[in-house]
Write a protein that holds these residues in place. Structure first.
Motif, PDB file in Angstrom:
ATOM      1  N   TYR A   6      37.486  41.486  46.873  1.00  0.00           N
ATOM      2  CA  TYR A   6      38.050  41.320  45.532  1.00  0.00           C
ATOM      3  C   TYR A   6      38.535  42.670  45.021  1.00  0.00           C
ATOM      4  O   TYR A   6      37.819  43.682  45.121  1.00  0.00           O
ATOM      5  CB  TYR A   6      36.978  40.769  44.593  1.00  0.00           C
ATOM      6  CG  TYR A   6      37.501  40.329  43.253  1.00  0.00           C
ATOM      7  CD1 TYR A   6      38.164  39.115  43.103  1.00  0.00           C
ATOM      8  CD2 TYR A   6      37.337  41.126  42.117  1.00  0.00           C
ATOM      9  CE1 TYR A   6      38.646  38.702  41.866  1.00  0.00           C
ATOM     10  CE2 TYR A   6      37.814  40.722  40.881  1.00  0.00           C
ATOM     11  CZ  TYR A   6      38.467  39.511  40.767  1.00  0.00           C
ATOM     12  OH  TYR A   6      38.950  39.098  39.546  1.00  0.00           O
ATOM     13  N   GLU A  25      34.125  35.805  32.551  1.00  0.00           N
ATOM     14  CA  GLU A  25      35.096  36.867  32.297  1.00  0.00           C
ATOM     15  C   GLU A  25      36.127  37.016  33.415  1.00  0.00           C
ATOM     16  O   GLU A  25      37.287  37.332  33.161  1.00  0.00           O
ATOM     17  CB  GLU A  25      34.370  38.208  32.103  1.00  0.00           C
ATOM     18  CG  GLU A  25      33.468  38.235  30.882  1.00  0.00           C
ATOM     19  CD  GLU A  25      32.749  39.571  30.749  1.00  0.00           C
ATOM     20  OE1 GLU A  25      33.094  40.509  31.509  1.00  0.00           O
ATOM     21  OE2 GLU A  25      31.844  39.680  29.903  1.00  0.00           O
ATOM     22  N   TRP A  26      35.695  36.805  34.652  1.00  0.00           N
ATOM     23  CA  TRP A  26      36.545  37.091  35.798  1.00  0.00           C
ATOM     24  C   TRP A  26      37.140  35.841  36.439  1.00  0.00           C
ATOM     25  O   TRP A  26      37.971  35.953  37.350  1.00  0.00           O
ATOM     26  CB  TRP A  26      35.762  37.884  36.845  1.00  0.00           C
ATOM     27  CG  TRP A  26      35.402  39.262  36.373  1.00  0.00           C
ATOM     28  CD1 TRP A  26      34.285  39.622  35.683  1.00  0.00           C
ATOM     29  CD2 TRP A  26      36.176  40.448  36.520  1.00  0.00           C
ATOM     30  NE1 TRP A  26      34.297  40.966  35.407  1.00  0.00           N
ATOM     31  CE2 TRP A  26      35.448  41.500  35.911  1.00  0.00           C
ATOM     32  CE3 TRP A  26      37.397  40.735  37.121  1.00  0.00           C
ATOM     33  CZ2 TRP A  26      35.920  42.808  35.879  1.00  0.00           C
ATOM     34  CZ3 TRP A  26      37.855  42.039  37.096  1.00  0.00           C
ATOM     35  CH2 TRP A  26      37.123  43.059  36.483  1.00  0.00           C
ATOM     36  N   GLY A  27      36.743  34.667  35.961  1.00  0.00           N
ATOM     37  CA  GLY A  27      37.320  33.447  36.500  1.00  0.00           C
ATOM     38  C   GLY A  27      38.817  33.394  36.248  1.00  0.00           C
ATOM     39  O   GLY A  27      39.277  33.650  35.137  1.00  0.00           O
ATOM     40  N   GLU A  28      39.592  33.074  37.274  1.00  0.00           N
ATOM     41  CA  GLU A  28      41.058  33.113  37.176  1.00  0.00           C
ATOM     42  C   GLU A  28      41.699  31.737  37.129  1.00  0.00           C
ATOM     43  O   GLU A  28      42.840  31.599  36.691  1.00  0.00           O
ATOM     44  CB  GLU A  28      41.631  33.872  38.379  1.00  0.00           C
ATOM     45  CG  GLU A  28      41.190  35.322  38.460  1.00  0.00           C
ATOM     46  CD  GLU A  28      41.724  35.990  39.717  1.00  0.00           C
ATOM     47  OE1 GLU A  28      42.940  35.889  39.970  1.00  0.00           O
ATOM     48  OE2 GLU A  28      40.919  36.587  40.451  1.00  0.00           O
ATOM     49  N   LYS A  29      41.018  30.726  37.605  1.00  0.00           N
ATOM     50  CA  LYS A  29      41.635  29.407  37.645  1.00  0.00           C
ATOM     51  C   LYS A  29      40.568  28.326  37.626  1.00  0.00           C
ATOM     52  O   LYS A  29      39.440  28.544  38.055  1.00  0.00           O
ATOM     53  CB  LYS A  29      42.504  29.247  38.882  1.00  0.00           C
ATOM     54  CG  LYS A  29      41.760  29.335  40.208  1.00  0.00           C
ATOM     55  CD  LYS A  29      42.618  28.918  41.395  1.00  0.00           C
ATOM     56  CE  LYS A  29      43.839  29.794  41.567  1.00  0.00           C
ATOM     57  NZ  LYS A  29      44.554  29.485  42.832  1.00  0.00           N
ATOM     58  N   ASN A  39      35.478  26.550  36.963  1.00  0.00           N
ATOM     59  CA  ASN A  39      36.100  27.856  36.821  1.00  0.00           C
ATOM     60  C   ASN A  39      35.764  28.671  38.068  1.00  0.00           C
ATOM     61  O   ASN A  39      34.628  28.634  38.553  1.00  0.00           O
ATOM     62  CB  ASN A  39      35.559  28.549  35.563  1.00  0.00           C
ATOM     63  CG  ASN A  39      36.340  29.805  35.233  1.00  0.00           C
ATOM     64  OD1 ASN A  39      37.489  29.964  35.604  1.00  0.00           O
ATOM     65  ND2 ASN A  39      35.698  30.710  34.508  1.00  0.00           N
ATOM     66  N   ILE A  41      36.366  32.408  40.487  1.00  0.00           N
ATOM     67  CA  ILE A  41      36.862  33.745  40.781  1.00  0.00           C
ATOM     68  C   ILE A  41      37.597  33.653  42.109  1.00  0.00           C
ATOM     69  O   ILE A  41      37.070  33.121  43.084  1.00  0.00           O
ATOM     70  CB  ILE A  41      35.707  34.764  40.873  1.00  0.00           C
ATOM     71  CG1 ILE A  41      34.978  34.869  39.531  1.00  0.00           C
ATOM     72  CG2 ILE A  41      36.227  36.125  41.317  1.00  0.00           C
ATOM     73  CD1 ILE A  41      33.704  35.697  39.599  1.00  0.00           C
ATOM     74  N   ARG A  42      38.813  34.166  42.153  1.00  0.00           N
ATOM     75  CA  ARG A  42      39.631  34.065  43.364  1.00  0.00           C
ATOM     76  C   ARG A  42      39.505  35.348  44.178  1.00  0.00           C
ATOM     77  O   ARG A  42      39.928  36.423  43.756  1.00  0.00           O
ATOM     78  CB  ARG A  42      41.094  33.825  42.997  1.00  0.00           C
ATOM     79  CG  ARG A  42      42.015  33.739  44.186  1.00  0.00           C
ATOM     80  CD  ARG A  42      43.457  33.607  43.745  1.00  0.00           C
ATOM     81  NE  ARG A  42      44.364  33.598  44.881  1.00  0.00           N
ATOM     82  CZ  ARG A  42      44.854  34.691  45.452  1.00  0.00           C
ATOM     83  NH1 ARG A  42      44.525  35.889  44.980  1.00  0.00           N
ATOM     84  NH2 ARG A  42      45.676  34.602  46.496  1.00  0.00           N
ATOM     85  N   SER A  76      46.234  28.976  49.302  1.00  0.00           N
ATOM     86  CA  SER A  76      46.876  29.504  48.097  1.00  0.00           C
ATOM     87  C   SER A  76      48.378  29.263  48.082  1.00  0.00           C
ATOM     88  O   SER A  76      48.989  29.200  47.014  1.00  0.00           O
ATOM     89  CB  SER A  76      46.592  31.005  47.951  1.00  0.00           C
ATOM     90  OG  SER A  76      47.248  31.751  48.959  1.00  0.00           O
ATOM     91  N   GLU A 111      42.534  31.511  50.085  1.00  0.00           N
ATOM     92  CA  GLU A 111      41.852  32.144  48.967  1.00  0.00           C
ATOM     93  C   GLU A 111      40.427  31.628  48.935  1.00  0.00           C
ATOM     94  O   GLU A 111      40.172  30.455  49.241  1.00  0.00           O
ATOM     95  CB  GLU A 111      42.564  31.848  47.644  1.00  0.00           C
ATOM     96  CG  GLU A 111      42.694  30.378  47.299  1.00  0.00           C
ATOM     97  CD  GLU A 111      43.461  30.164  46.003  1.00  0.00           C
ATOM     98  OE1 GLU A 111      43.976  31.142  45.445  1.00  0.00           O
ATOM     99  OE2 GLU A 111      43.538  29.006  45.550  1.00  0.00           O
TER     100      GLU A 111
END
Length: 206
Positions: A6, A25-29, A39, A41-42, A76, A111
């Motif tokens: 990451y 806080e860091w979850g992207e999608k 939720n 983190i990628r 991805s 991903e």
């Protein structure tokens, strides 16, 4: 456990290593994982799968040690296309598999979807000089190699198919001229710039 990677900006490194990566806080999608919208983190399976950040002086790569039950792998490339096409997005959702079931080389740019907060003791800064994976250079190269080898097993003349098809495209672009010798099953190509001449067997898919 799964080792994944990451990237964070240089100014975020210290805080990320000492405090971890909170999912909130860091979850992207948000994606459907095992029938539940989560939720995520990628992360990446290989640091070079984001070659721009790998080469950049503005980012550091973190190695994350994730419990397998919190780690899934998806395609991805399907997600990118699916943002404009619901049918493809459904294919993306179907591509999500537990990390322990993923076969390397299956997706062009896989991903890693992490469905939990990553604690500080699960994080370390990657030393690219000594810590890089050595099994394969990056996921895209591995994917293309596997795909080509699979076609070669299915079609013994796949090299001819590739060469013929590629040069037909060059003919369309006016870079190459072609003469077909149907009787002998040969295509003669001439490079319009270098004037080099080369022959390729006209392939069949039988």
């Amino acid at each position: 456990m799964a080792d994944v990677f990451y990237y964070v900006s240089n100014i975020e490194v210290s805080n990320s290593v000492s405090c971890g990566l909170k999912l909130s806080e860091w979850g992207e999608k948000e994606v459907r994982v095992e029938g539940i919208t989560r939720n995520c983190i990628r992360a990446l399976l290989n640091p070079k799968d984001d070659i721009d950040k790998y080469k950049s002086d503005n980012f550091k790569c973190l190695r994350l040690d994730i419990k397998l039950r919190h780690c899934f792998v998806a395609d991805s490339m399907l997600y990118r296309a699916g943002e404009e096409n619901p049918e493809v997005m459904e294919l993306y959702n179907e591509s999500i598999v537990p990390a322990e079931n993923y076969v390397f080389g299956t997706y062009r740019i896989p991903e890693c979807l992490i469905t939990s907060t990553v604690l500080s003791d699960q994080i370390e800064v990657l030393d690219k000089r000594i810590d890089l994976p050595i099994l394969y250079d990056n996921s895209e190269d591995l994917y293309e190699t596997n795909l080509i080898e699979n076609y070669r097993e299915e079609y013994g003349n796949f090299n001819d198919i590739m060469l013929y098809t590629f040069n037909l495209r060059l003919v369309e672009e006016g870079k190459v001229s072609m003469i077909n010798d149907e009787k002998n099953g040969i295509a003669i190509f001439k490079n319009n710039r270098s004037k080099n001449i080369f022959t390729v067997k006209i392939p069949t898919l039988e």
